[in-house]
Scaffold this active site. Structure first.
Site, PDB file in Angstrom:
ATOM      1  N   TRP A 247      -2.816  -2.660  -1.653  1.00  0.00           N
ATOM      2  CA  TRP A 247      -2.567  -4.102  -1.869  1.00  0.00           C
ATOM      3  C   TRP A 247      -3.409  -4.803  -0.826  1.00  0.00           C
ATOM      4  CZ3 TRP A 247      -0.571  -8.337   0.792  1.00  0.00           C
ATOM      5  CH2 TRP A 247      -0.181  -9.427   0.000  1.00  0.00           C
TER       6      TRP A 247
ATOM      7  N   LYS B 268      12.105 -15.313 -10.779  1.00  0.00           N
ATOM      8  CA  LYS B 268      11.880 -14.182 -11.696  1.00  0.00           C
ATOM      9  C   LYS B 268      10.830 -14.553 -12.740  1.00  0.00           C
ATOM     10  CE  LYS B 268      13.118 -11.611  -9.964  1.00  0.00           C
ATOM     11  NZ  LYS B 268      13.618 -11.576  -8.695  1.00  0.00           N
TER      12      LYS B 268
ATOM     13  N   HIS C 257      16.048 -37.338  -8.234  1.00  0.00           N
ATOM     14  CA  HIS C 257      15.206 -37.772  -7.122  1.00  0.00           C
ATOM     15  C   HIS C 257      13.788 -37.248  -7.252  1.00  0.00           C
ATOM     16  CE1 HIS C 257      18.766 -39.402  -5.291  1.00  0.00           C
ATOM     17  NE2 HIS C 257      19.371 -38.250  -5.482  1.00  0.00           N
TER      18      HIS C 257
ATOM     19  N   CYS D  86       0.843  -1.195   0.000  1.00  0.00           N
ATOM     20  CA  CYS D  86       0.000   0.000   0.000  1.00  0.00           C
ATOM     21  C   CYS D  86       0.878   1.245   0.000  1.00  0.00           C
ATOM     22  CB  CYS D  86      -0.942   0.107   1.190  1.00  0.00           C
ATOM     23  SG  CYS D  86      -2.050  -1.286   1.380  1.00  0.00           S
TER      24      CYS D  86
ATOM     25  N   GLU E  41      16.653 -18.286  -8.042  1.00  0.00           N
ATOM     26  CA  GLU E  41      16.309 -16.886  -8.337  1.00  0.00           C
ATOM     27  C   GLU E  41      15.791 -16.746  -9.780  1.00  0.00           C
ATOM     28  OE1 GLU E  41      15.665 -14.326  -6.798  1.00  0.00           O
ATOM     29  OE2 GLU E  41      15.965 -12.663  -8.169  1.00  0.00           O
TER      30      GLU E  41
ATOM     31  N   ASN F 186      -1.979   1.805   5.932  1.00  0.00           N
ATOM     32  CA  ASN F 186      -1.121   0.739   5.445  1.00  0.00           C
ATOM     33  C   ASN F 186      -0.786  -0.126   6.648  1.00  0.00           C
ATOM     34  OD1 ASN F 186       0.785  -0.849   4.222  1.00  0.00           O
ATOM     35  ND2 ASN F 186       2.318   0.754   4.003  1.00  0.00           N
ATOM     36  N   GLY F 187      -1.008  -1.427   6.578  1.00  0.00           N
ATOM     37  CA  GLY F 187      -0.722  -2.292   7.723  1.00  0.00           C
ATOM     38  C   GLY F 187      -1.920  -3.163   8.042  1.00  0.00           C
TER      39      GLY F 187
ATOM     40  N   GLU G 203       7.284 -14.806 -11.140  1.00  0.00           N
ATOM     41  CA  GLU G 203       6.723 -13.523 -10.704  1.00  0.00           C
ATOM     42  C   GLU G 203       6.114 -12.727 -11.845  1.00  0.00           C
ATOM     43  OE1 GLU G 203       9.269 -11.634  -7.093  1.00  0.00           O
ATOM     44  OE2 GLU G 203      10.424 -12.035  -8.880  1.00  0.00           O
TER      45      GLU G 203
ATOM     46  N   ARG H 212       3.925  -0.266  -4.881  1.00  0.00           N
ATOM     47  CA  ARG H 212       3.693  -0.848  -3.557  1.00  0.00           C
ATOM     48  C   ARG H 212       2.378  -1.619  -3.472  1.00  0.00           C
ATOM     49  NH1 ARG H 212       7.017   1.695   0.339  1.00  0.00           N
ATOM     50  NH2 ARG H 212       5.668   0.905   1.966  1.00  0.00           N
TER      51      ARG H 212
ATOM     52  N   LYS I  55       5.756  -4.763  -3.983  1.00  0.00           N
ATOM     53  CA  LYS I  55       7.210  -4.623  -3.860  1.00  0.00           C
ATOM     54  C   LYS I  55       7.695  -4.869  -2.446  1.00  0.00           C
ATOM     55  CE  LYS I  55      11.237  -3.474  -5.316  1.00  0.00           C
ATOM     56  NZ  LYS I  55      11.871  -4.574  -6.053  1.00  0.00           N
TER      57      LYS I  55
HETATM   58  C1  G6P Z   1       8.474  -9.121  -1.951  1.00  0.00           C
HETATM   59  C2  G6P Z   1       9.070  -8.627  -3.252  1.00  0.00           C
HETATM   60  C3  G6P Z   1      10.341  -9.401  -3.557  1.00  0.00           C
HETATM   61  C4  G6P Z   1      11.321  -9.303  -2.401  1.00  0.00           C
HETATM   62  C5  G6P Z   1      10.682  -9.746  -1.089  1.00  0.00           C
HETATM   63  C6  G6P Z   1      11.554  -9.403   0.098  1.00  0.00           C
HETATM   64  O1  G6P Z   1       8.003 -10.412  -2.113  1.00  0.00           O
HETATM   65  O2  G6P Z   1       8.135  -8.775  -4.311  1.00  0.00           O
HETATM   66  O3  G6P Z   1      10.946  -8.876  -4.724  1.00  0.00           O
HETATM   67  O4  G6P Z   1      12.435 -10.089  -2.661  1.00  0.00           O
HETATM   68  O5  G6P Z   1       9.438  -9.071  -0.890  1.00  0.00           O
HETATM   69  O6  G6P Z   1      11.646  -8.011   0.196  1.00  0.00           O
HETATM   70  P1  G6P Z   1      12.833  -7.227   0.864  1.00  0.00           P
HETATM   71  O7  G6P Z   1      12.485  -5.785   0.691  1.00  0.00           O
HETATM   72  O8  G6P Z   1      12.844  -7.638   2.314  1.00  0.00           O
HETATM   73  O9  G6P Z   1      14.090  -7.605   0.185  1.00  0.00           O
END
Ligand code: G6P
Length: 615
Positions: free
Chosen positions: A75, A492, A511, A2, A488, A101-102, A495, A27, A610
């Site tokens: 969000w 990507k 396995h 948010c 990773e 937010n929260g 996501e 956000r 984010k």
């Molecule tokens: C969210 C974001 C990710 C990020 C993760 C941890 O899921 O979409 O891209 O890696 O949070 O966030 P941070 O700010 O703690 O690295």
């Protein structure tokens, strides 16, 4: 999670708030809304499901005048994303409007009490409960808005960053925070509010970061906000200068922030090393470690805590620290660590990795580790965010604002910082030979140029991506330092393209996942040079024997894998311990181009945000 923006001053608030929402949209982007007080002192709320652009459409025919307002991009946590659940929320009499937010954890209990007192609720959000509670307290205590907010916040359990407006009171915004960030921008005869500095930087570089349980009274005509805690202690804050600049918040000719951020990596990694690795490549100094050298030298164990992409960087950190410092390292998801009663000793060092510095689970894990007496070190990107403020020491990644929801440049900068941590510590402990130490540093300084070379393969990777858009599943394989890169790379792709992808240690394939392989399954093998190169060669043979389609990331000149794989992306050679810094780049580009070809919203993928400031 948010975005919050606010304005009070002499300009029209609406355009400032809308622009601010666009900057904060990364956000959260389920719904958006705005509250304004016009010249007649009327309070209006406009809100809608969808993006900020939808809010602009929706507000077109409305009264959007006024030079005080608050706005929100959401969000969803409580209640589905729809018009009613969007913020701001009115109180019962519509005299107050609040954005939040929260999460208010005890909202159900408060709601029940308010229902008994005759309050009715439009939405299924916890936020509406808070604004109703404030109104109830205000009317029963006959107090001002600030006091009502203060009393209400003493009753709530949970996390909040809020801003409140009151009908008939065009000279004041009340804002407060606990566990969710809030920044106040101080201009000439005007104030700005943001859940981060991005909506503020265009107007002023003077800011105050609120601390937990603080309430700010932001009043027209004053030079600074008045700040008081929820238990009524007056606070004075130093005004800080923002390091951010506006161009960092714009796409700069790229079609997406994610692509811009991928291409920024040579520069961001240079910034990350600047002032730390000397140009002669004879030394690296991280002051956060040197200043607490004794603690690090006596550490019996290092625990790394993080979420998402940052957790993947942590796995690479484990390999680096164990390899060079000979200290046992454990890497944990913050969300698991915080709830499983972990063993933490005062001789442990806990490294918390977080781009935003605000991830709720990592922040809670940090608090837990500190309470248990461990020394906590933060590796964060956002300067002044909660984790750096709650840790004993740390290093910033200095890669500038990351706007694309899928993390790219923050990941490589985290890996770079972890590499520098491992090397600084190994040098202090004497667990690395000078020759090897200098050899790695020399190679580290070459990384930005080698990434430039990989970025030059963008067109080739785009072509490759177009071949694989048919796929519903992908497997990513790697061994050693390349295993976290496989995780990773898969993340990507998931996501931003919504294609299911799994990262696996290459040898583990036998396995289980090998059962998935047929002539349709794309397998991305991260097979750049490493000590057990022949092992990954045989893993690729196993896949080819089952007709899988192999895309291999190989070191330049590797003719052996080239003759086996269906497609190869050749990257410059480097030392094995630094290989993740190079091998992740083609995977970022591959995910990006597949997502673009599938017409996905790369910078704002569905359901994601984010920074996750709620559990
Ligand atoms: C969210 C974001 C990710 C990020 C993760 C941890 O899921 O979409 O891209 O890696 O949070 O966030 P941070 O700010 O703690 O690295």
């Amino acid at each position: 999670m948010c975005g919050i923006v606010g304005y009070i001053g002499n300009r029209d608030a609406y355009p400032i708030l809308i622009k601010g929402l666009h900057r904060l949209e990364y956000r959260g982007y389920d719904s958006a809304g705005i509250a304004l007080i016009n010249k007649e002192n009327e309070l209006s709320v406009y809100k809608t499901k969808g993006r900020v652009q939808d809010l602009e459409e929706f507000s077109k025919s409305k009264d959007i005048t006024g030079n005080i307002g608050i706005a929100h991009t959401r969000w969803a946590t409580h209640g589905e994303p729809n018009n009613v659940n969007a913020h701001p929320h009115y109180s019962q009499s519509e005299s107050l409007a609040l954005i939040h937010n929260g999460i208010i954890e005890n909202y159900a209990v408060i709601k029940k009490e308010l229902l008994q007192k005759g309050y009715t609720f439009q939405s299924s959000t916890d936020t509406e409960v808070l604004v109703q509670l404030i109104e109830y307290i205000k009317s029963t205590n006959q107090c001002d808005l600030f006091t009502a907010v203060q009393l209400a916040l003493n009753q709530v359990v949970g996390a909040y960053a809020i801003a409140v407006l009151e009908r008939g009171n065009p000279n004041c915004i009340i804002a407060a925070r606990k566990s969710s960030p809030l920044v106040i921008g101080i201009g000439d005869d005007e104030f700005f509010l943001g859940s981060d500095a991005s909506p503020i930087v265009e107007y002023t570089n003077k800011v105050i970061y609120l601390d937990d349980e603080e309430i700010a009274i932001i009043e027209r005509g004053k030079t600074e906000p008045k700040i008081v805690t929820i238990s009524n202690v007056q606070k004075t804050h130093k005004i800080k200068e923002l390091e951010m600049n506006l161009s960092q918040l714009e796409k700069g000719g790229f079609s997406h922030f994610m692509l811009k951020e991928i291409f920024e990596q040579p520069e961001t990694l240079k910034n990350c090393m600047s002032g730390r690795v000397n140009q002669e490549a004879t030394n690296v100094i991280l002051s956060g470690i040197i200043d607490h050298k004794e603690k690090f030298l006596e550490a019996k164990r290092i625990l790394i805590i993080a979420c998402g992409t940052s957790w993947h960087a942590g796995l690479i950190g484990e390999y680096l620290i164990e390899e060079f410092c000979r200290i046992p390292v454990e890497v944990e998801y913050s969300s698991e660590f915080r709830y499983r009663n972990p063993v933490i000793n005062s001789t442990d060092i806990v490294i918390a990795i977080s781009q935003s510095g605000e991830t709720a689970d990592t922040l809670a894990a940090v608090e837990l580790a500190r309470k248990a007496g461990a020394f906590v070190y933060g590796v964060c990107n956002v300067v002044g965010s909660s984790i750096p403020r709650n840790t004993d020491s740390g290093s910033y990644t200095h890669c500038g604002p990351e706007i694309g929801v899928a993390s790219t440049k923050a990941f490589t900068a985290q890996v770079m910082v972890l590499t520098m941590i491992a090397l600084t510590l190994a040098n202090q402990k004497g667990t690395i030979k000078q020759e090897e130490y200098e050899g790695i540093l020399k190679e580290l300084l070459l990384i930005p140029n080698k990434i430039e070379k990989i970025l030059a393969l963008n067109e080739q990777i785009k072509q490759l991506a177009s071949i694989f858009t048919y796929a519903h599943n992908f497997i990513y394989l790697g061994r050693g330092f390349s295993y976290p890169v496989a995780l990773e790379g898969a993340l990507k792709l998931k996501e931003i393209s919504y294609i299911h992808a799994e990262g696996y240690p290459a040898a583990e394939m036998k396995h289980g996942p090998i059962a998935l392989i047929d002539n349709e399954m794309p397998i991305v093998a991260i097979a750049s040079d490493n000590a057990i190169h022949e092992k990954i060669v045989s893993n690729i043979q196993e896949i080819k024997a089952r007709k899988g389609r192999v895309i291999a990331i190989i070191s330049e000149g590797d003719t052996e894998i080239k003759s086996m794989a269906d497609h190869c992306i050749e990257i410059p050679k480097t030392k094995e311990c630094l290989s993740p810094l190079l091998s992740c780049i083609p995977l970022q580009l591959l995910a990006y181009h597949i997502a673009v070809t599938k017409n996905r919203d790369v910078d704002m993928p569905r359901n994601l945000a984010k920074s996750v400031t709620v559990e």
